[in-house]
Design a protein around this motif. Structure first.
Motif, PDB file in Angstrom:
ATOM      1  N   GLY A   1     -17.427 -43.660 -16.777  1.00 36.09           N
ATOM      2  CA  GLY A   1     -17.996 -43.026 -15.595  1.00 36.09           C
ATOM      3  C   GLY A   1     -17.047 -43.019 -14.421  1.00 36.09           C
ATOM      4  O   GLY A   1     -16.884 -42.005 -13.739  1.00 36.09           O
ATOM      5  N   LEU A   2     -16.403 -44.152 -14.172  1.00 37.09           N
ATOM      6  CA  LEU A   2     -15.468 -44.236 -13.050  1.00 37.09           C
ATOM      7  C   LEU A   2     -14.260 -43.329 -13.248  1.00 37.09           C
ATOM      8  O   LEU A   2     -13.719 -42.776 -12.287  1.00 37.09           O
ATOM      9  N   ASP A   3     -13.819 -43.168 -14.482  1.00 35.27           N
ATOM     10  CA  ASP A   3     -12.592 -42.408 -14.738  1.00 35.27           C
ATOM     11  C   ASP A   3     -12.810 -40.909 -14.894  1.00 35.27           C
ATOM     12  O   ASP A   3     -11.862 -40.130 -14.806  1.00 35.27           O
ATOM     13  N   HIS A   4     -14.042 -40.487 -15.136  1.00 32.71           N
ATOM     14  CA  HIS A   4     -14.264 -39.074 -15.443  1.00 32.71           C
ATOM     15  C   HIS A   4     -15.163 -38.331 -14.467  1.00 32.71           C
ATOM     16  O   HIS A   4     -15.146 -37.098 -14.446  1.00 32.71           O
ATOM     17  N   TYR A   5     -15.956 -39.033 -13.687  1.00 35.24           N
ATOM     18  CA  TYR A   5     -16.966 -38.324 -12.919  1.00 35.24           C
ATOM     19  C   TYR A   5     -16.921 -38.564 -11.423  1.00 35.24           C
ATOM     20  O   TYR A   5     -17.912 -38.373 -10.737  1.00 35.24           O
ATOM     21  N   ILE A   6     -15.782 -38.984 -10.899  1.00 37.86           N
ATOM     22  CA  ILE A   6     -15.692 -39.214  -9.462  1.00 37.86           C
ATOM     23  C   ILE A   6     -14.504 -38.473  -8.881  1.00 37.86           C
ATOM     24  O   ILE A   6     -13.402 -38.527  -9.419  1.00 37.86           O
ATOM     25  N   SER A   7     -14.739 -37.787  -7.800  1.00 45.44           N
ATOM     26  CA  SER A   7     -13.674 -37.125  -7.049  1.00 45.44           C
ATOM     27  C   SER A   7     -13.639 -37.708  -5.648  1.00 45.44           C
ATOM     28  O   SER A   7     -14.679 -38.013  -5.062  1.00 45.44           O
ATOM     29  N   ILE A   8     -12.465 -37.861  -5.094  1.00 46.03           N
ATOM     30  CA  ILE A   8     -12.287 -38.447  -3.771  1.00 46.03           C
ATOM     31  C   ILE A   8     -11.719 -37.413  -2.822  1.00 46.03           C
ATOM     32  O   ILE A   8     -10.787 -36.679  -3.157  1.00 46.03           O
ATOM     33  N   GLN A   9     -12.298 -37.340  -1.636  1.00 47.65           N
ATOM     34  CA  GLN A   9     -11.798 -36.421  -0.624  1.00 47.65           C
ATOM     35  C   GLN A   9     -10.480 -36.945  -0.066  1.00 47.65           C
ATOM     36  O   GLN A   9     -10.416 -38.019   0.525  1.00 47.65           O
ATOM     37  N   GLY A  10      -9.416 -36.196  -0.248  1.00 48.53           N
ATOM     38  CA  GLY A  10      -8.103 -36.581   0.249  1.00 48.53           C
ATOM     39  C   GLY A  10      -7.559 -35.582   1.242  1.00 48.53           C
ATOM     40  O   GLY A  10      -8.254 -34.654   1.681  1.00 48.53           O
ATOM     41  N   GLN A  11      -6.309 -35.751   1.581  1.00 49.42           N
ATOM     42  CA  GLN A  11      -5.691 -34.880   2.579  1.00 49.42           C
ATOM     43  C   GLN A  11      -5.665 -33.429   2.122  1.00 49.42           C
ATOM     44  O   GLN A  11      -5.759 -32.515   2.932  1.00 49.42           O
TER      45      GLN A  11
END
Length: 233
Positions: free
Chosen positions: A76-86
């Motif tokens: 779950g942590l490796d496939h289903y999370i996106s982080i808002q970056g620059q």
């Protein structure tokens, strides 16, 4: 039978939404020495860390480890999370760095001389500070992280200096364990780590049987709206 919309996929949707928006009498005169942080992100270390986390939340027979929910957390942590970056939303693998964060909490617990039971590295020998702690001390380490009682700037990106993300991910790990426990994850057997379209049910639904859940049913009526005789803009 392949469920049309599983609890695993419901977890994917809810988590993505949330992220985007010795004994108690041990001497306190000196800190208990924990294993040093590994400073690496090996698969073995990550797995051992999440095995320790899962075993703390749902232990014993038919517990989280029996149902391989450590795999569930890592997936779950490796496939289903996106982080808002620059440069917009970035998909990153979070399991290894989250394991490092848990180790940071365990290290701070030791430095604060708050470890109540003698650590035992032999339980999860490939793990680090967090996985060597007793169950109760693991929760204490998580509490320190959630309260920001660690050096936030020393955490690995994207957690560095980001208490909100630390709180979010750690809080959701507890939800993930429960969702995974009552989903079809264990029943997927050897296909659980395959792409979703290649997964198949290979084992009985252990936890579904425990709560007498009959599984998904097809053909029931569903509210899809209301009839409108006259439509206007």
């Amino acid at each position: 039978m392949k469920p049309s919309k599983s609890l695993f996929h419901e977890f994917k949707e809810s988590l993505a939404s949330l992220v985007s928006n010795q004994s108690s009498s041990l001497s306190q005169s000196r800190p208990i020495q924990l294993p040093l942080p590994t400073n690496q992100t090996s698969t073995a270390h990550t797995r051992a860390t999440f095995m320790a986390f899962a075993d703390a939340v749902i232990p014993s027979t038919n517990g989280a480890l029996d149902l391989r929910l450590d795999d569930y957390l890592i997936w779950g942590l490796d496939h289903y999370i996106s982080i808002q970056g620059q440069w917009g939303m970035n998909h990153i693998q979070l399991s290894a760095v989250t394991a490092e964060v848990l180790d940071a909490g365990a290290t701070q617990l030791s430095l604060s001389q708050k470890v109540k039971e003698m650590p035992n590295p032999s339980i999860f020998p490939e793990g680090g500070p967090f996985s060597s702690l007793s169950v109760n001390d693991r929760f204490e380490a998580i509490y320190l992280l959630e309260q920001g009682e660690v050096d936030m700037e020393s955490l690995p990106p994207p957690f560095q200096g980001n208490l909100g993300l630390v709180e979010n991910i750690l809080g959701n790990l507890h939800q993930m364990i429960l969702l995974g426990y009552y989903s079809e994850w264990f029943s997927l057997g050897t296909t659980r780590l395959s792409p979703p379209e290649n997964r198949r049910i290979e084992r009985p639904f252990v936890t579904w049987d425990l709560v007498h859940y009959p599984g998904p049913a097809y053909g029931y009526r569903d509210l899809r709206g209301f009839l409108v005789k006259n439509f206007s803009e």
